[in-house]
Design an enzyme around this catalytic site. Sequence first.
Site, short mmCIF file in Angstrom:
data_model
loop_
_atom_site.label_atom_id
_atom_site.label_comp_id
_atom_site.label_asym_id
_atom_site.label_seq_id
_atom_site.Cartn_x
_atom_site.Cartn_y
_atom_site.Cartn_z
CD GLN A 1 10.34 -1.10 11.26
OE1 GLN A 1 9.31 -1.69 11.52
NE2 GLN A 1 10.53 -0.50 10.11
CG HIS B 1 6.30 2.55 1.30
ND1 HIS B 1 4.97 2.91 1.36
CD2 HIS B 1 6.51 1.75 2.37
CE1 HIS B 1 4.41 2.35 2.43
NE2 HIS B 1 5.32 1.64 3.06
CB SER C 1 -0.06 2.01 4.68
OG SER C 1 1.18 1.93 3.99
CE1 TYR D 1 -4.37 0.83 -0.33
CE2 TYR D 1 -3.65 2.70 0.98
CZ TYR D 1 -4.58 2.10 0.17
OH TYR D 1 -5.74 2.77 -0.17
CG LEU D 2 4.25 0.30 -2.13
CD1 LEU D 2 5.10 -0.04 -3.34
CD2 LEU D 2 5.02 0.04 -0.85
CB VAL E 1 8.14 11.26 2.82
CG1 VAL E 1 7.37 12.07 1.78
CG2 VAL E 1 9.50 10.83 2.28
P1 AMP Z 1 5.66 -0.21 6.16
O1 AMP Z 1 5.16 -0.60 4.82
O2 AMP Z 1 4.73 0.71 6.91
O3 AMP Z 1 6.13 -1.38 6.98
O4 AMP Z 1 6.96 0.68 5.91
C1 AMP Z 1 8.04 0.18 5.16
C2 AMP Z 1 9.22 1.10 5.30
O5 AMP Z 1 8.87 2.40 4.86
C3 AMP Z 1 9.67 1.24 6.77
O6 AMP Z 1 11.10 1.27 6.82
C4 AMP Z 1 9.09 2.57 7.16
O7 AMP Z 1 9.80 3.21 8.21
C5 AMP Z 1 9.20 3.35 5.86
N1 AMP Z 1 8.25 4.47 5.86
C6 AMP Z 1 6.93 4.43 6.14
N2 AMP Z 1 6.39 5.67 6.10
C7 AMP Z 1 7.41 6.52 5.80
C8 AMP Z 1 7.51 7.93 5.62
N3 AMP Z 1 6.45 8.73 5.74
N4 AMP Z 1 8.71 8.46 5.32
C9 AMP Z 1 9.80 7.65 5.20
N5 AMP Z 1 9.77 6.31 5.35
C10 AMP Z 1 8.60 5.75 5.64
#
Ligand code: AMP
Length: 278
Positions: free
Chosen positions: A150, A34, A183, A29-30, A173
């Site tokens: 994390q 991401h 997401s 759900y990018l 971001v």
């Molecule tokens: P997730 O799909 O939520 O598990 O996130 C996957 C990766 O994307 C993780 O390393 C998150 O920390 C990173 N991520 C999620 N949201 C953001 C954001 N707004 N800015 C930067 N990285 C993000």
Amino acid sequence: MRRADTIAKLRRARARMTGSVGLVPTMGYLHAGHLALVARARAENVHVAASIFVNPAQFGPTEDYAHYPRDLPRDLRLLRGAGVDLLFTPAAADLYPPGFTTWVNVEGLDSQLEGKSRPGHFRGVATVVLKLFNLVQPTRAYFGQKDGQQVAVLKRMAQDLDCPVKLVLVPTVREADGLALSSRNVFLTPPQRAGAAVLYRALQEARRLYAAGERSGERLRQAMRAVVQEEPLGALDYASVADLATLQEQETVRGPVMASLAVRFGKTRLIDNILLGA
Ligand code: AMP
């Protein structure tokens, strides 16, 4: 972009790669957060591998695993456009076959902050990330600062277990009003979405006080709590000023710290953080 939906296919595709590999683990759900990780990986490696796996092991029994947003066709388009070479989309039964019983516990770091509200969450995260490291064998792995705890947990794991991979942190971001892309933002009603900007406002207040010389951890935490309490739709879970590596709450801020908070809007729980003095 090659897609591997089983461990066997992933291993075959990985074996054909020579040169550096950057890994971007996601739950799909990018959004642009991401894609910032993918862009950084693309710039720094010969190959870019990404994974989409909604990891059941990191969701508690009352959490939103079944309802976590998913849109694989859209994710495939975005990752193809971003220059990903190899996408791993395993099934849960492939990563956790019957009899699976080995877990990674990053003790101490997994029970603070998010760990208090989400017992078992970081056990699930650390275990799946170690499995992804073993399968993809990346040169570098990319994680967002958005999930600050994390990052601390995975850095500790990689160091303690001698993972031959460099962890790269990518800045958060944000939307125009400061809300960190997530997401889960899709679950917010319009009034909740408007109210959710309070997380960033609270963090900015901590940043302002820190810049003005405030070094009392409790006064910084209290300032963030006060900002969140002004938002009627948000219920504060915690406000923290903690050491970057140990995640221990700081009474007096000396080195770099992470100011972080978690706020519930209805059933949706949002987290955010900034670094102070880093
Ligand atoms: P997730 O799909 O939520 O598990 O996130 C996957 C990766 O994307 C993780 O390393 C998150 O920390 C990173 N991520 C999620 N949201 C953001 C954001 N707004 N800015 C930067 N990285 C993000």
